[in-house]
Write a protein that holds these residues in place. Structure first.
Motif, PDB file in Angstrom:
ATOM      1  N   ASP A 159       0.960  -1.206   0.067  1.00 31.25           N
ATOM      2  CA  ASP A 159      -0.070   0.055   0.003  1.00 31.25           C
ATOM      3  C   ASP A 159       0.804   1.203   0.041  1.00 31.25           C
ATOM      4  OD1 ASP A 159      -2.392  -1.500  -0.154  1.00 31.25           O
ATOM      5  OD2 ASP A 159      -2.770  -1.358   1.950  1.00 31.25           O
ATOM      6  N   ASP A 160       1.832   1.345   0.733  1.00 31.98           N
ATOM      7  CA  ASP A 160       2.864   2.286   0.893  1.00 31.98           C
ATOM      8  C   ASP A 160       3.420   2.577  -0.635  1.00 31.98           C
ATOM      9  OD1 ASP A 160       2.732   2.762   3.972  1.00 31.98           O
ATOM     10  OD2 ASP A 160       4.406   1.363   3.953  1.00 31.98           O
ATOM     11  N   ARG A 203       2.319   1.624  -3.527  1.00 33.09           N
ATOM     12  CA  ARG A 203       0.960   2.077  -4.348  1.00 33.09           C
ATOM     13  C   ARG A 203       1.076   3.517  -4.284  1.00 33.09           C
ATOM     14  NH1 ARG A 203      -1.536  -2.367  -2.368  1.00 33.09           N
ATOM     15  NH2 ARG A 203      -1.193  -3.986  -3.569  1.00 33.09           N
TER      16      ARG A 203
END
Length: 75
Positions: free
Chosen positions: A6-7, A9
């Motif tokens: 997620d980081d 992305r």
């Protein structure tokens, strides 16, 4: 400590939209498959995802429109 997917992305999204420190002025879009590929090969490393994104953007033909789309492979 490796970053989460997620980081990574979020880093990709910010880089593509930031006109001062990224590619925001070029109207580059990326499809989900291409983004996932960059995130997976980065292996938690922000520098690796940024280097891969730079390579993808700089080698994608944009023509005269100064816009481009990064697409992943269909399987």
């Amino acid at each position: 400590v490796p970053l989460t997917q997620d980081d990574l992305r979020a880093i990709v999204a910010q880089t593509l939209t930031d006109p001062e420190r990224g590619y925001g002025g070029l109207n580059i879009t990326i499809d989900a498959d291409a983004c996932e590929h960059l995130v997976e090969v980065a292996n938690g490393d922000a520098r690796a995802v940024l280097n891969a994104l730079e390579l993808a953007v700089e080698t994608t033909g944009r023509g005269e429109s100064e816009s481009g789309r990064l697409e992943g492979k269909e399987t």
